[in-house]
Design an enzyme around this catalytic site. Structure first.
Site, PDB file in Angstrom:
ATOM      1  N   CYS A  73     -18.187  17.419  71.844  1.00 57.07           N
ATOM      2  CA  CYS A  73     -19.290  17.575  72.861  1.00 57.07           C
ATOM      3  C   CYS A  73     -20.433  17.989  71.583  1.00 57.07           C
ATOM      4  O   CYS A  73     -20.073  18.556  70.918  1.00 57.07           O
ATOM      5  CB  CYS A  73     -18.941  18.945  73.505  1.00 57.07           C
ATOM      6  SG  CYS A  73     -20.183  20.345  74.014  1.00 57.07           S
ATOM      7  N   CYS A  79     -20.656  27.320  70.718  1.00 58.33           N
ATOM      8  CA  CYS A  79     -20.183  27.773  71.110  1.00 58.33           C
ATOM      9  C   CYS A  79     -19.327  28.635  71.215  1.00 58.33           C
ATOM     10  O   CYS A  79     -19.114  29.462  71.480  1.00 58.33           O
ATOM     11  CB  CYS A  79     -20.060  26.916  72.813  1.00 58.33           C
ATOM     12  SG  CYS A  79     -19.144  27.005  73.950  1.00 58.33           S
ATOM     13  N   CYS A  82     -14.727  26.089  72.585  1.00 59.86           N
ATOM     14  CA  CYS A  82     -13.211  25.482  72.865  1.00 59.86           C
ATOM     15  C   CYS A  82     -13.305  24.913  71.172  1.00 59.86           C
ATOM     16  O   CYS A  82     -13.797  25.434  70.348  1.00 59.86           O
ATOM     17  CB  CYS A  82     -13.858  23.707  72.760  1.00 59.86           C
ATOM     18  SG  CYS A  82     -14.222  23.393  74.476  1.00 59.86           S
ATOM     19  N   CYS A 156     -21.577  21.526  79.779  1.00 61.89           N
ATOM     20  CA  CYS A 156     -19.881  21.532  78.858  1.00 61.89           C
ATOM     21  C   CYS A 156     -18.658  21.171  80.161  1.00 61.89           C
ATOM     22  O   CYS A 156     -18.312  20.889  81.177  1.00 61.89           O
ATOM     23  CB  CYS A 156     -20.207  23.688  80.047  1.00 61.89           C
ATOM     24  SG  CYS A 156     -18.056  23.831  79.490  1.00 61.89           S
ATOM     25  N   GLN A 279      -5.646  31.805  88.211  1.00 61.89           N
ATOM     26  CA  GLN A 279      -5.209  31.370  87.284  1.00 61.89           C
ATOM     27  C   GLN A 279      -6.839  30.400  87.849  1.00 61.89           C
ATOM     28  O   GLN A 279      -7.253  29.330  87.971  1.00 61.89           O
ATOM     29  CB  GLN A 279      -4.369  30.284  87.101  1.00 61.89           C
ATOM     30  CG  GLN A 279      -3.680  31.668  87.170  1.00 61.89           C
ATOM     31  CD  GLN A 279      -3.001  31.806  86.068  1.00 61.89           C
ATOM     32  OE1 GLN A 279      -3.830  31.653  84.580  1.00 61.89           O
ATOM     33  NE2 GLN A 279      -2.086  33.008  85.419  1.00 61.89           N
ATOM     34  N   TYR A 308       2.988  42.720  87.393  1.00 60.44           N
ATOM     35  CA  TYR A 308       1.786  42.105  86.800  1.00 60.44           C
ATOM     36  C   TYR A 308       1.207  41.058  88.088  1.00 60.44           C
ATOM     37  O   TYR A 308       1.261  39.615  88.129  1.00 60.44           O
ATOM     38  CB  TYR A 308       1.130  41.773  85.687  1.00 60.44           C
ATOM     39  CG  TYR A 308       2.596  42.334  85.082  1.00 60.44           C
ATOM     40  CD1 TYR A 308       1.016  42.904  84.225  1.00 60.44           C
ATOM     41  CD2 TYR A 308       3.294  43.039  84.845  1.00 60.44           C
ATOM     42  CE1 TYR A 308       1.703  44.514  83.337  1.00 60.44           C
ATOM     43  CE2 TYR A 308       4.109  43.488  83.803  1.00 60.44           C
ATOM     44  CZ  TYR A 308       2.750  44.924  82.737  1.00 60.44           C
ATOM     45  OH  TYR A 308       3.438  45.266  82.400  1.00 60.44           O
ATOM     46  N   GLU A 329       1.364  45.712  91.256  1.00 65.35           N
ATOM     47  CA  GLU A 329      -0.377  45.027  90.884  1.00 65.35           C
ATOM     48  C   GLU A 329      -1.414  46.552  90.842  1.00 65.35           C
ATOM     49  O   GLU A 329      -1.343  47.182  91.672  1.00 65.35           O
ATOM     50  CB  GLU A 329      -1.026  44.202  91.909  1.00 65.35           C
ATOM     51  CG  GLU A 329      -2.617  43.576  91.291  1.00 65.35           C
ATOM     52  CD  GLU A 329      -2.986  43.683  89.827  1.00 65.35           C
ATOM     53  OE1 GLU A 329      -1.823  42.442  89.243  1.00 65.35           O
ATOM     54  OE2 GLU A 329      -3.666  43.776  89.199  1.00 65.35           O
ATOM     55  N   ASP A 378       4.101  39.033  84.325  1.00 63.45           N
ATOM     56  CA  ASP A 378       3.443  38.600  83.831  1.00 63.45           C
ATOM     57  C   ASP A 378       2.544  38.649  83.671  1.00 63.45           C
ATOM     58  O   ASP A 378       1.546  39.032  84.174  1.00 63.45           O
ATOM     59  CB  ASP A 378       2.896  36.833  84.421  1.00 63.45           C
ATOM     60  CG  ASP A 378       1.789  36.282  84.740  1.00 63.45           C
ATOM     61  OD1 ASP A 378       1.702  35.853  83.668  1.00 63.45           O
ATOM     62  OD2 ASP A 378       0.647  35.426  85.700  1.00 63.45           O
ATOM     63  N   CYS A 405       0.613  34.940  78.468  1.00 61.37           N
ATOM     64  CA  CYS A 405      -0.412  34.217  77.281  1.00 61.37           C
ATOM     65  C   CYS A 405      -0.761  34.442  76.098  1.00 61.37           C
ATOM     66  O   CYS A 405      -1.248  33.991  75.486  1.00 61.37           O
ATOM     67  CB  CYS A 405      -1.620  34.455  78.689  1.00 61.37           C
ATOM     68  SG  CYS A 405      -1.852  35.804  78.798  1.00 61.37           S
TER      69      CYS A 405
END
Ligand code: SAH
Length: 450
Positions: A73, A79, A82, A156, A279, A308, A329, A378, A405
């Protein structure tokens, strides 16, 4: 001798940080070297000296690693999206595995071995949502790393191919009708962000974030966008008149078509509106949920609590295999979406969704004497609070499935849960974000009596 900004060194990189940077120790300092791989001999320049670490850039790689590849790229490293395009995908997966392993060991004090990360079949064009900032020019693209400067980008590689054409159509319409882009410093102009969400069939919902409405020449915009992408299902405006980094505003208006997108996931159907969380990598999300479901070990009778829960994606997957599921939630719109999604999939009778803070509601459920067989959490990156941990323990589930995450907060929370008698027994990591610096982890914890 202490390190100085601007000083140059020739070093052998010893290891990799979780975000893809190389690591070397120099003069007793840990130096993170951008764009350098373990084993490489590199000429580096010290760029920034912080309190606990030092950052450097690699000017020249004298002895490249076998894992090094040419970034595909042209915007790479400018940017900031990545972080892994200079190494093979296998090398990236190993860096991510090590990141989870190190966190579990160092922060969590755990001896669990993390198996190879579940890699993605598609490493490019996997994202189903994007928010391109728009700035005077008009420039439509991405913020340069650590700045608020917008760079125009031709393409992108993480996004669907048609996004580039939609950006061009928007740019063309803005130029032709002299529609001003939003200017952050002056808090003037109109167009702030271009938001695109695409489903597995290639249908796209387009949302334009504007400082104010009505939008002049909106008919021409609708024609231009529909001509560019025949798979558009709707074009909506979101009004955001605040001086803020938050992208979406609180009110919406439909310019054409519908203000939602249908998506299927794990054989279930979901209705996604612009602000609802979903997601971003659908294929890998199915892998992640598959593991979570397996770790939940349901037989059809159990009561499961999903803290969550967002728009209820995990809850509904659980509901197909459990007796009853309660989802919690904090965002009211997401709770409403979750209820509708339960109805859509014929699972309303088995599910209940409540709106509120996970900690407070978990305490409430514990006080009410609720005893779930399985608790799924989560949480966002900051992990779960001590309150949630205590309430979880009070409810006394047989198993806890923790979807995370952020390996660091996961490891911290596992350590705490372990002190209350919940032992982490299985771990799997899934690469939801190929080429980017994030990794998802699922852990199964069992109570002592289980
Ligand atoms: N399980 C869902 C969503 C995970 S994202 C999925 O896989 O799609 C984390 C979710 O936690 C978000 O929907 C966010 O709105 C919600 N959230 C954040 N803080 C919360 C809190 N204190 N209490 C309850 N939910 C919270």
């Amino acid at each position: 001798m202490a390190l100085q900004e601007g000083a140059q060194y020739t070093v052998r990189i010893t290891s990799a940080a979780g975000d893809g940077d190389g690591i070397v120790r120099l003069e007793d300092a840990v130096v993170f070297v951008h764009d350098a791989l373990p084993g490489e001999l590199a000429e580096i320049t010290i760029e920034h000296i912080g309190h606990n670490a030092v950052w450097a850039r690699a000017d020249r790689i004298l002895e490249p690693s076998e894992a090094r590849i040419e970034p595909d790229c042209p915007q790479y490293t400018r940017c900031g999206g990545c972080r892994f395009r200079h190494m093979t995908y296998d090398a990236e997966l190993e860096v991510k595995r090590r990141r989870v392993q190190d966190a579990l060991q160092r922060i969590g004090g755990l001896s669990l071995t993390v198996p190879p990360v579940h890699g993605a079949v598609r490493q490019d064009r996997y994202r189903n949502k994007v928010q391109f900032p728009v700035a005077p020019g008009p420039r439509i693209g991405f913020f340069q790393e650590r700045t608020h400067k917008v760079t125009d980008i031709p393409d992108c590689l993480l996004q669907p191919e048609q996004d580039a054409a939609i950006r061009n159509a928007l740019r063309g319409w803005m130029k032709q009708h002299r529609i001003p882009a939003y200017d952050e410093r002056k808090h003037a102009g109109l167009i702030r962000h271009l938001y695109l969400r695409t489903n597995g069939q290639g249908q796209t919902l387009c949302c334009l974030v504007v400082r104010d409405w009505p939008l002049p020449h909106s008919k021409e915009l609708v024609s231009a966008l529909r001509e560019t992408d025949p798979n558009l299902v709707g074009i909506v405006l979101s009004r955001n008149d605040k001086r803020t980094n938050v992208v979406l505003g609180s009110s919406y208006q439909i310019l054409w078509g519908q203000d939602w997108l249908e998506e299927t996931l794990c054989g279930l159907s979901f209705r996604l509106s612009v602000p609802s969380f979903f997601q971003v990598n659908r294929d890998q999300c199915e892998v992640l949920y598959g593991i979570a479901l397996d770790f939940a070990g349901l037989t059809g009778k159990e009561l499961a609590v999903d803290l969550y829960c967002g728009i209820g994606t995990i809850s509904l997957c659980l509901a197909r295999k459990a007796g009853r599921v309660i989802g919690v939630e904090v965002i009211p719109e997401a709770v409403e979406d979750a209820k509708k999604n339960a109805q859509r999939n014929g699972l309303a009778g088995k599910t209940k969704f409540v709106c509120g803070d996970a900690g407070q509601l978990a305490e409430q459920l514990a006080r009410d004497g609720l005893q779930p067989d399985v608790l799924v959490v989560d949480p966002p990156r900051k992990g779960i609070s001590e309150g949630v941990i205590q309430a979880a323990v009070q409810m006394g589930p047989r198993r806890i499935v923790y979807v995370s995450c952020d390996p660091a907060t996961l490891a911290r929370d596992l350590k705490s849960l372990r002190q209350y008698g919940y032992e982490p027994v299985k771990v799997e990591a899934v690469d939801m974000f190929p080429r980017c610096a994030h990794v998802e982890t699922v852990v199964q914890l069992c109570g002592h009596e289980a």
